[in-house]
Motif scaffolding. Structure first.
Motif, PDB file in Angstrom:
ATOM      1  N   GLU A   1       0.955  -1.229  -0.016  1.00 21.69           N
ATOM      2  CA  GLU A   1       0.055  -0.083   0.110  1.00 21.69           C
ATOM      3  C   GLU A   1       0.936   1.432   0.219  1.00 21.69           C
ATOM      4  OE1 GLU A   1      -2.960   2.598   3.130  1.00 21.69           O
ATOM      5  OE2 GLU A   1      -3.205   0.440   3.122  1.00 21.69           O
ATOM      6  N   VAL A   2       0.474   2.282  -0.785  1.00 18.34           N
ATOM      7  CA  VAL A   2       0.897   3.614  -0.691  1.00 18.34           C
ATOM      8  C   VAL A   2      -0.088   4.359   0.184  1.00 18.34           C
ATOM      9  CG1 VAL A   2       1.655   5.586  -1.852  1.00 18.34           C
ATOM     10  CG2 VAL A   2       2.350   3.375  -2.633  1.00 18.34           C
ATOM     11  N   GLY A   3      -0.009   4.676   1.359  1.00 18.72           N
ATOM     12  CA  GLY A   3      -1.087   5.352   2.154  1.00 18.72           C
ATOM     13  C   GLY A   3      -1.188   6.891   1.748  1.00 18.72           C
ATOM     14  N   ALA A   4      -2.268   7.448   2.364  1.00 19.64           N
ATOM     15  CA  ALA A   4      -2.366   8.923   2.200  1.00 19.64           C
ATOM     16  C   ALA A   4      -1.178   9.541   2.660  1.00 19.64           C
ATOM     17  CB  ALA A   4      -3.757   9.206   2.760  1.00 19.64           C
ATOM     18  N   SER A   5      -0.590   9.168   3.594  1.00 17.73           N
ATOM     19  CA  SER A   5       0.723   9.968   4.240  1.00 17.73           C
ATOM     20  C   SER A   5       1.755   9.750   3.351  1.00 17.73           C
ATOM     21  CB  SER A   5       0.995   9.256   5.565  1.00 17.73           C
ATOM     22  OG  SER A   5       1.265   7.988   5.503  1.00 17.73           O
ATOM     23  N   GLY A   6       1.795   8.866   2.255  1.00 18.66           N
ATOM     24  CA  GLY A   6       2.852   8.792   1.438  1.00 18.66           C
ATOM     25  C   GLY A   6       3.503   7.518   2.139  1.00 18.66           C
ATOM     26  N   ARG A   7       3.258   7.092   3.059  1.00 23.16           N
ATOM     27  CA  ARG A   7       4.181   5.728   3.504  1.00 23.16           C
ATOM     28  C   ARG A   7       3.828   4.544   2.500  1.00 23.16           C
ATOM     29  NH1 ARG A   7       4.290   2.944   9.371  1.00 23.16           N
ATOM     30  NH2 ARG A   7       5.613   1.007   8.649  1.00 23.16           N
ATOM     31  N   TRP A   8       4.787   3.975   2.562  1.00 28.29           N
ATOM     32  CA  TRP A   8       4.832   2.539   1.809  1.00 28.29           C
ATOM     33  C   TRP A   8       4.413   1.363   2.797  1.00 28.29           C
ATOM     34  CZ3 TRP A   8       4.713   1.203  -3.347  1.00 28.29           C
ATOM     35  CH2 TRP A   8       4.821  -0.080  -3.516  1.00 28.29           C
ATOM     36  N   TRP A   9       3.615   0.565   2.687  1.00 31.64           N
ATOM     37  CA  TRP A   9       3.393  -0.407   3.756  1.00 31.64           C
ATOM     38  C   TRP A   9       3.378  -1.813   2.952  1.00 31.64           C
ATOM     39  CZ3 TRP A   9       1.742   0.774   8.914  1.00 31.64           C
ATOM     40  CH2 TRP A   9       1.324   2.069   8.871  1.00 31.64           C
ATOM     41  N   THR A  10       3.870  -2.654   3.663  1.00 31.64           N
ATOM     42  CA  THR A  10       4.171  -4.283   3.326  1.00 31.64           C
ATOM     43  C   THR A  10       2.948  -4.915   4.106  1.00 31.64           C
ATOM     44  OG1 THR A  10       5.516  -5.017   5.100  1.00 31.64           O
ATOM     45  CG2 THR A  10       6.558  -4.170   2.999  1.00 31.64           C
ATOM     46  N   TYR A  11       2.739  -6.163   3.622  1.00 28.15           N
ATOM     47  CA  TYR A  11       1.966  -6.960   4.277  1.00 28.15           C
ATOM     48  C   TYR A  11       2.105  -7.078   5.861  1.00 28.15           C
ATOM     49  CZ  TYR A  11      -0.288 -11.518   5.330  1.00 28.15           C
ATOM     50  OH  TYR A  11      -1.219 -12.738   5.824  1.00 28.15           O
ATOM     51  N   ASP A  12       3.320  -7.513   6.236  1.00 26.89           N
ATOM     52  CA  ASP A  12       3.504  -7.422   7.571  1.00 26.89           C
ATOM     53  C   ASP A  12       3.503  -6.371   8.336  1.00 26.89           C
ATOM     54  OD1 ASP A  12       4.030 -10.211   7.339  1.00 26.89           O
ATOM     55  OD2 ASP A  12       6.551 -10.089   6.947  1.00 26.89           O
ATOM     56  N   GLU A  13       3.730  -5.133   7.655  1.00 29.73           N
ATOM     57  CA  GLU A  13       3.796  -3.950   8.483  1.00 29.73           C
ATOM     58  C   GLU A  13       2.325  -3.379   8.929  1.00 29.73           C
ATOM     59  OE1 GLU A  13       7.755  -1.703   6.952  1.00 29.73           O
ATOM     60  OE2 GLU A  13       5.984  -1.619   5.728  1.00 29.73           O
ATOM     61  N   MET A  14       1.499  -3.800   7.811  1.00 27.63           N
ATOM     62  CA  MET A  14      -0.009  -3.505   7.874  1.00 27.63           C
ATOM     63  C   MET A  14      -0.534  -4.296   8.857  1.00 27.63           C
ATOM     64  SD  MET A  14      -2.214  -1.425   7.171  1.00 27.63           S
ATOM     65  CE  MET A  14      -1.611  -0.508   5.521  1.00 27.63           C
ATOM     66  N   LEU A  15      -0.447  -5.598   8.915  1.00 29.77           N
ATOM     67  CA  LEU A  15      -0.949  -6.591   9.846  1.00 29.77           C
ATOM     68  C   LEU A  15      -0.398  -6.161  11.226  1.00 29.77           C
ATOM     69  CD1 LEU A  15      -0.810 -10.048   8.219  1.00 29.77           C
ATOM     70  CD2 LEU A  15      -2.758  -8.541   8.732  1.00 29.77           C
ATOM     71  N   ALA A  16       0.685  -5.477  11.415  1.00 29.40           N
ATOM     72  CA  ALA A  16       1.323  -5.289  12.573  1.00 29.40           C
ATOM     73  C   ALA A  16       0.720  -3.943  13.326  1.00 29.40           C
ATOM     74  CB  ALA A  16       2.754  -5.238  12.773  1.00 29.40           C
ATOM     75  N   ALA A  17       0.404  -3.076  12.299  1.00 30.11           N
ATOM     76  CA  ALA A  17       0.146  -1.801  12.549  1.00 30.11           C
ATOM     77  C   ALA A  17      -1.584  -1.483  12.749  1.00 30.11           C
ATOM     78  CB  ALA A  17       0.501  -0.718  11.554  1.00 30.11           C
ATOM     79  N   LEU A  18      -2.296  -2.179  12.130  1.00 32.68           N
ATOM     80  CA  LEU A  18      -3.886  -2.186  12.113  1.00 32.68           C
ATOM     81  C   LEU A  18      -4.476  -2.070  13.045  1.00 32.68           C
ATOM     82  CD1 LEU A  18      -5.322  -4.256   8.942  1.00 32.68           C
ATOM     83  CD2 LEU A  18      -5.687  -1.772   9.419  1.00 32.68           C
ATOM     84  N   PRO A  19      -4.183  -2.929  14.158  1.00 28.80           N
ATOM     85  CA  PRO A  19      -4.804  -3.018  15.523  1.00 28.80           C
ATOM     86  C   PRO A  19      -4.202  -1.577  16.271  1.00 28.80           C
ATOM     87  CG  PRO A  19      -3.852  -5.089  15.197  1.00 28.80           C
ATOM     88  CD  PRO A  19      -3.257  -4.104  14.008  1.00 28.80           C
ATOM     89  N   GLU A  20      -3.509  -1.060  15.970  1.00 28.34           N
ATOM     90  CA  GLU A  20      -3.069   0.142  16.783  1.00 28.34           C
ATOM     91  C   GLU A  20      -3.377   1.370  16.149  1.00 28.34           C
ATOM     92  OE1 GLU A  20      -1.106  -0.741  19.629  1.00 28.34           O
ATOM     93  OE2 GLU A  20      -1.385  -2.761  18.699  1.00 28.34           O
ATOM     94  N   MET A  21      -4.125   1.529  15.102  1.00 33.47           N
ATOM     95  CA  MET A  21      -4.441   2.725  14.281  1.00 33.47           C
ATOM     96  C   MET A  21      -5.732   3.153  15.212  1.00 33.47           C
ATOM     97  SD  MET A  21      -4.107   1.755  10.387  1.00 33.47           S
ATOM     98  CE  MET A  21      -2.489   1.705   9.791  1.00 33.47           C
ATOM     99  N   ASP A  22      -6.071   4.471  15.074  1.00 32.05           N
ATOM    100  CA  ASP A  22      -7.137   4.959  15.788  1.00 32.05           C
ATOM    101  C   ASP A  22      -8.621   4.449  15.239  1.00 32.05           C
ATOM    102  OD1 ASP A  22      -5.940   6.683  17.335  1.00 32.05           O
ATOM    103  OD2 ASP A  22      -6.183   8.469  16.103  1.00 32.05           O
ATOM    104  N   SER A  23      -8.605   3.969  13.973  1.00 29.08           N
ATOM    105  CA  SER A  23      -9.830   3.509  13.318  1.00 29.08           C
ATOM    106  C   SER A  23     -10.126   2.148  13.682  1.00 29.08           C
ATOM    107  CB  SER A  23      -9.506   3.454  11.453  1.00 29.08           C
ATOM    108  OG  SER A  23      -8.321   3.158  11.356  1.00 29.08           O
ATOM    109  N   ALA A  24      -9.071   1.765  14.622  1.00 27.91           N
ATOM    110  CA  ALA A  24      -9.436   0.157  15.145  1.00 27.91           C
ATOM    111  C   ALA A  24     -10.336   0.170  16.254  1.00 27.91           C
ATOM    112  CB  ALA A  24      -8.073  -0.571  15.156  1.00 27.91           C
ATOM    113  N   THR A  25     -10.759   1.102  16.891  1.00 27.81           N
ATOM    114  CA  THR A  25     -11.591   1.153  18.164  1.00 27.81           C
ATOM    115  C   THR A  25     -12.921   1.677  17.717  1.00 27.81           C
ATOM    116  OG1 THR A  25     -10.885   3.576  18.695  1.00 27.81           O
ATOM    117  CG2 THR A  25      -9.261   1.805  19.348  1.00 27.81           C
TER     118      THR A  25
END
Length: 135
Positions: A40-64
């Motif tokens: 993924e290329v996010g709206a922030s411009g950050r490049w995300w991989t599969y492992d990075e996204m799986l690790a980060a999703l539960p910590e995002m504000d949109s996960a609550t």
């Protein structure tokens, strides 16, 4: 109902599930919707991989449940080839608008639809409409 319509609808359903806070806070549920080759290329411009996204999703504000939630609109989809759907749509999240594009693929006859690639582009507040195509 055409095959294309069914496949596009399945990809849209997967996209909506990925916006659900219950899915975002569960690595196991998110894993079912992300392709192992996901990027993924996010709206922030950050490049995300599969492992990075799986690790980060539960910590995002949109996960609550109490956090900001995606407000999607204007979905369109095209079947590019058997087992490959391209979606475009817009979201609002915590007052920020983005235009989004996703590729969903289904591998094998019994496979499930998984997001292969996602790109988000922030929309400046001065852009008035979702159909504005000025450069």
């Amino acid at each position: 109902m055409s095959r294309e319509t069914d496949e596009v609808r399945e990809a849209i359903a997967g996209e909506l599930r990925l916006m659900d806070p219950n899915v975002r806070m569960s690595r196991e549920l998110a894993r079912q919707l992300l392709d192992p080759d996901f990027t993924e290329v996010g709206a922030s411009g950050r490049w995300w991989t599969y492992d990075e996204m799986l690790a980060a999703l539960p910590e995002m504000d949109s996960a609550t449940e109490s956090g900001p939630h995606y407000e999607p609109s204007n979905f369109t989809g095209v079947l590019l080839a058997p087992g490959l759907v391209h979606l475009t749509y817009e979201t609002m999240l915590d007052g920020e608008r983005a235009r989004r594009s996703s590729l969903w693929r289904k591998q094998g006859a019994a496979g499930t639809w998984r997001m292969y690639y996602h790109h988000a582009t922030p929309v400046p507040p001065a852009v008035a409409s979702s159909t504005d195509t000025t450069v």
